[in-house]
Design a protein around this motif. Structure first.
Motif, PDB file in Angstrom:
ATOM      1  N   ILE A 131      -5.487 -15.406   2.927  1.00  0.00           N
ATOM      2  CA  ILE A 131      -6.232 -14.777   1.835  1.00  0.00           C
ATOM      3  C   ILE A 131      -5.451 -13.606   1.287  1.00  0.00           C
ATOM      4  CG2 ILE A 131      -8.533 -15.517   2.525  1.00  0.00           C
ATOM      5  CD1 ILE A 131      -8.852 -12.844   3.971  1.00  0.00           C
ATOM      6  N   PHE A 132      -4.153 -13.732   1.277  1.00  0.00           N
ATOM      7  CA  PHE A 132      -3.219 -12.733   0.786  1.00  0.00           C
ATOM      8  C   PHE A 132      -3.600 -12.224  -0.597  1.00  0.00           C
ATOM      9  CE2 PHE A 132       0.911 -10.771   0.829  1.00  0.00           C
ATOM     10  CZ  PHE A 132       1.398 -10.849  -0.464  1.00  0.00           C
ATOM     11  N   SER A 133      -4.175 -13.094  -1.422  1.00  0.00           N
ATOM     12  CA  SER A 133      -4.432 -12.774  -2.827  1.00  0.00           C
ATOM     13  C   SER A 133      -5.428 -11.639  -3.018  1.00  0.00           C
ATOM     14  CB  SER A 133      -4.932 -14.014  -3.566  1.00  0.00           C
ATOM     15  OG  SER A 133      -6.156 -14.447  -3.011  1.00  0.00           O
ATOM     16  N   ILE A 134      -6.220 -11.310  -1.994  1.00  0.00           N
ATOM     17  CA  ILE A 134      -7.226 -10.261  -2.167  1.00  0.00           C
ATOM     18  C   ILE A 134      -6.678  -8.876  -1.839  1.00  0.00           C
ATOM     19  CG2 ILE A 134      -9.054 -11.913  -1.641  1.00  0.00           C
ATOM     20  CD1 ILE A 134      -9.450 -10.453   1.020  1.00  0.00           C
ATOM     21  N   TYR A 135      -5.407  -8.793  -1.451  1.00  0.00           N
ATOM     22  CA  TYR A 135      -4.802  -7.511  -1.099  1.00  0.00           C
ATOM     23  C   TYR A 135      -3.956  -6.983  -2.254  1.00  0.00           C
ATOM     24  CZ  TYR A 135      -6.068  -8.506   3.744  1.00  0.00           C
ATOM     25  OH  TYR A 135      -6.752  -8.771   4.893  1.00  0.00           O
ATOM     26  N   ALA A 136      -4.127  -5.718  -2.557  1.00  0.00           N
ATOM     27  CA  ALA A 136      -3.169  -5.042  -3.417  1.00  0.00           C
ATOM     28  C   ALA A 136      -1.922  -4.772  -2.576  1.00  0.00           C
ATOM     29  CB  ALA A 136      -3.736  -3.726  -3.931  1.00  0.00           C
ATOM     30  N   MET A 137      -0.760  -4.913  -3.176  1.00  0.00           N
ATOM     31  CA  MET A 137       0.486  -4.814  -2.424  1.00  0.00           C
ATOM     32  C   MET A 137       1.369  -3.708  -2.997  1.00  0.00           C
ATOM     33  SD  MET A 137       0.054  -7.171  -0.203  1.00  0.00           S
ATOM     34  CE  MET A 137       1.671  -7.062   0.558  1.00  0.00           C
ATOM     35  N   GLY A 138       2.115  -3.089  -2.112  1.00  0.00           N
ATOM     36  CA  GLY A 138       3.007  -2.025  -2.556  1.00  0.00           C
ATOM     37  C   GLY A 138       4.270  -1.964  -1.738  1.00  0.00           C
ATOM     38  N   TRP A 139       5.286  -1.394  -2.322  1.00  0.00           N
ATOM     39  CA  TRP A 139       6.524  -1.072  -1.618  1.00  0.00           C
ATOM     40  C   TRP A 139       6.664   0.450  -1.592  1.00  0.00           C
ATOM     41  CZ3 TRP A 139       9.551  -4.272   1.091  1.00  0.00           C
ATOM     42  CH2 TRP A 139       9.465  -5.647   0.837  1.00  0.00           C
ATOM     43  N   TYR A 140       6.887   0.962  -0.410  1.00  0.00           N
ATOM     44  CA  TYR A 140       7.131   2.385  -0.196  1.00  0.00           C
ATOM     45  C   TYR A 140       8.531   2.541   0.378  1.00  0.00           C
ATOM     46  CZ  TYR A 140       2.090   3.311  -0.647  1.00  0.00           C
ATOM     47  OH  TYR A 140       0.797   3.433  -1.101  1.00  0.00           O
ATOM     48  N   ARG A 141       9.039   3.759   0.306  1.00  0.00           N
ATOM     49  CA  ARG A 141      10.325   4.032   0.951  1.00  0.00           C
ATOM     50  C   ARG A 141      10.322   5.424   1.565  1.00  0.00           C
ATOM     51  NH1 ARG A 141      14.238   4.347  -4.438  1.00  0.00           N
ATOM     52  NH2 ARG A 141      13.413   6.320  -5.278  1.00  0.00           N
ATOM     53  N   GLN A 142      11.143   5.573   2.581  1.00  0.00           N
ATOM     54  CA  GLN A 142      11.274   6.860   3.244  1.00  0.00           C
ATOM     55  C   GLN A 142      12.737   7.114   3.556  1.00  0.00           C
ATOM     56  OE1 GLN A 142       8.832   7.407   6.744  1.00  0.00           O
ATOM     57  NE2 GLN A 142       8.933   9.618   6.532  1.00  0.00           N
ATOM     58  N   ALA A 143      13.265   8.151   2.938  1.00  0.00           N
ATOM     59  CA  ALA A 143      14.643   8.566   3.193  1.00  0.00           C
ATOM     60  C   ALA A 143      14.648   9.593   4.333  1.00  0.00           C
ATOM     61  CB  ALA A 143      15.251   9.169   1.936  1.00  0.00           C
ATOM     62  N   PRO A 144      15.773   9.754   5.008  1.00  0.00           N
ATOM     63  CA  PRO A 144      15.840  10.724   6.113  1.00  0.00           C
ATOM     64  C   PRO A 144      15.422  12.120   5.675  1.00  0.00           C
ATOM     65  CG  PRO A 144      17.776   9.326   6.114  1.00  0.00           C
ATOM     66  CD  PRO A 144      17.029   9.007   4.849  1.00  0.00           C
ATOM     67  N   GLY A 145      14.517  12.725   6.408  1.00  0.00           N
ATOM     68  CA  GLY A 145      14.073  14.074   6.114  1.00  0.00           C
ATOM     69  C   GLY A 145      13.090  14.194   4.970  1.00  0.00           C
ATOM     70  N   LYS A 146      12.659  13.055   4.438  1.00  0.00           N
ATOM     71  CA  LYS A 146      11.731  13.080   3.307  1.00  0.00           C
ATOM     72  C   LYS A 146      10.442  12.346   3.645  1.00  0.00           C
ATOM     73  CE  LYS A 146      15.166  13.517  -0.371  1.00  0.00           C
ATOM     74  NZ  LYS A 146      15.628  12.983  -1.690  1.00  0.00           N
ATOM     75  N   GLN A 147       9.419  12.620   2.853  1.00  0.00           N
ATOM     76  CA  GLN A 147       8.159  11.928   3.040  1.00  0.00           C
ATOM     77  C   GLN A 147       8.225  10.521   2.457  1.00  0.00           C
ATOM     78  OE1 GLN A 147       5.111  14.487   1.319  1.00  0.00           O
ATOM     79  NE2 GLN A 147       4.701  15.381   3.320  1.00  0.00           N
ATOM     80  N   ARG A 148       7.376   9.664   2.994  1.00  0.00           N
ATOM     81  CA  ARG A 148       7.276   8.315   2.453  1.00  0.00           C
ATOM     82  C   ARG A 148       6.685   8.389   1.056  1.00  0.00           C
ATOM     83  NH1 ARG A 148       4.890   3.586   6.237  1.00  0.00           N
ATOM     84  NH2 ARG A 148       6.475   4.595   7.564  1.00  0.00           N
ATOM     85  N   GLU A 149       7.278   7.635   0.126  1.00  0.00           N
ATOM     86  CA  GLU A 149       6.800   7.655  -1.260  1.00  0.00           C
ATOM     87  C   GLU A 149       6.554   6.239  -1.757  1.00  0.00           C
ATOM     88  OE1 GLU A 149       9.526   8.942  -4.275  1.00  0.00           O
ATOM     89  OE2 GLU A 149      11.216   7.808  -3.461  1.00  0.00           O
ATOM     90  N   LEU A 150       5.594   6.133  -2.664  1.00  0.00           N
ATOM     91  CA  LEU A 150       5.300   4.848  -3.288  1.00  0.00           C
ATOM     92  C   LEU A 150       6.385   4.536  -4.307  1.00  0.00           C
ATOM     93  CD1 LEU A 150       3.396   2.433  -3.840  1.00  0.00           C
ATOM     94  CD2 LEU A 150       2.235   3.884  -5.514  1.00  0.00           C
ATOM     95  N   VAL A 151       6.947   3.354  -4.221  1.00  0.00           N
ATOM     96  CA  VAL A 151       7.986   2.915  -5.163  1.00  0.00           C
ATOM     97  C   VAL A 151       7.386   2.026  -6.249  1.00  0.00           C
ATOM     98  CG1 VAL A 151      10.122   1.598  -5.410  1.00  0.00           C
ATOM     99  CG2 VAL A 151       9.756   3.031  -3.378  1.00  0.00           C
ATOM    100  N   ALA A 152       6.612   1.044  -5.833  1.00  0.00           N
ATOM    101  CA  ALA A 152       6.042   0.095  -6.780  1.00  0.00           C
ATOM    102  C   ALA A 152       4.763  -0.478  -6.189  1.00  0.00           C
ATOM    103  CB  ALA A 152       7.021  -1.023  -7.096  1.00  0.00           C
ATOM    104  N   HIS A 153       3.858  -0.874  -7.086  1.00  0.00           N
ATOM    105  CA  HIS A 153       2.550  -1.358  -6.668  1.00  0.00           C
ATOM    106  C   HIS A 153       2.126  -2.499  -7.579  1.00  0.00           C
ATOM    107  CE1 HIS A 153      -1.932  -1.120  -6.595  1.00  0.00           C
ATOM    108  NE2 HIS A 153      -1.714  -0.982  -5.308  1.00  0.00           N
ATOM    109  N   ILE A 154       1.454  -3.491  -7.002  1.00  0.00           N
ATOM    110  CA  ILE A 154       0.931  -4.586  -7.807  1.00  0.00           C
ATOM    111  C   ILE A 154      -0.483  -4.894  -7.334  1.00  0.00           C
ATOM    112  CG2 ILE A 154       2.022  -6.339  -6.309  1.00  0.00           C
ATOM    113  CD1 ILE A 154       2.397  -8.036  -8.907  1.00  0.00           C
ATOM    114  N   THR A 155      -1.404  -4.970  -8.281  1.00  0.00           N
ATOM    115  CA  THR A 155      -2.801  -5.201  -7.922  1.00  0.00           C
ATOM    116  C   THR A 155      -3.067  -6.701  -7.752  1.00  0.00           C
ATOM    117  OG1 THR A 155      -3.597  -5.476 -10.192  1.00  0.00           O
ATOM    118  CG2 THR A 155      -3.389  -3.218  -9.377  1.00  0.00           C
ATOM    119  N   THR A 156      -4.294  -7.010  -7.373  1.00  0.00           N
ATOM    120  CA  THR A 156      -4.684  -8.412  -7.258  1.00  0.00           C
ATOM    121  C   THR A 156      -4.708  -9.089  -8.619  1.00  0.00           C
ATOM    122  OG1 THR A 156      -7.008  -7.759  -7.351  1.00  0.00           O
ATOM    123  CG2 THR A 156      -6.028  -7.998  -5.164  1.00  0.00           C
TER     124      THR A 156
END
Length: 123
Positions: free
Chosen positions: A28-53
């Motif tokens: 039932i993957f289709s009901i989840y909003a999906m995103g890619w995040y990234r975290q560089a050394p010494g930095k906080q995790r940040e949202l890169v891209a997002h796609i809704t259902t």
């Protein structure tokens, strides 16, 4: 519970391209909003891209015009096509799945994460 497995990271020269993939365990993957995040050394995790259902996408400003997020629900997979890569894109990239639903009293959001894949942009 959704299990997510990322792949496609690696070492690439500046200006190069990579495509990340994230496969989810749920049919039932289709009901989840999906995103890619990234975290560089010494930095906080940040949202890169997002796609809704509904396939609506959004991107952080630093990757607009270079990265493209897409999803294939039939394959339980979300992709991140990364072009014109820069050294500052170097980070561990994480796939995220979010399920949002009404409990009858409040809105509940459940987040699930993959293990991450390293992307290194260097000459």
């Amino acid at each position: 519970q959704v299990q997510l497995v990322e792949s496609g990271g690696g070492l690439v020269q500046p200006g190069g391209s990579l495509r990340l993939s994230c496969v989810g365990s749920k049919s039932i993957f289709s009901i989840y909003a999906m995103g890619w995040y990234r975290q560089a050394p010494g930095k906080q995790r940040e949202l890169v891209a997002h796609i809704t259902t509904s396939y609506i996408t959004n991107y952080t400003d630093s990757v607009k015009g270079r990265f493209t997020i897409s999803r294939d629900n039939a394959k339980n997979t979300v992709y991140l096509q990364m072009n014109s890569l820069k050294p500052e894109d170097t980070a561990v990239y994480y796939c995220n799945a979010r399920l949002t639903y009404w409990t009858g009293t409040y809105v509940q959001e459940n987040d699930y994460w993959g293990q991450g894949t390293q992307v290194t942009v260097s000459s």
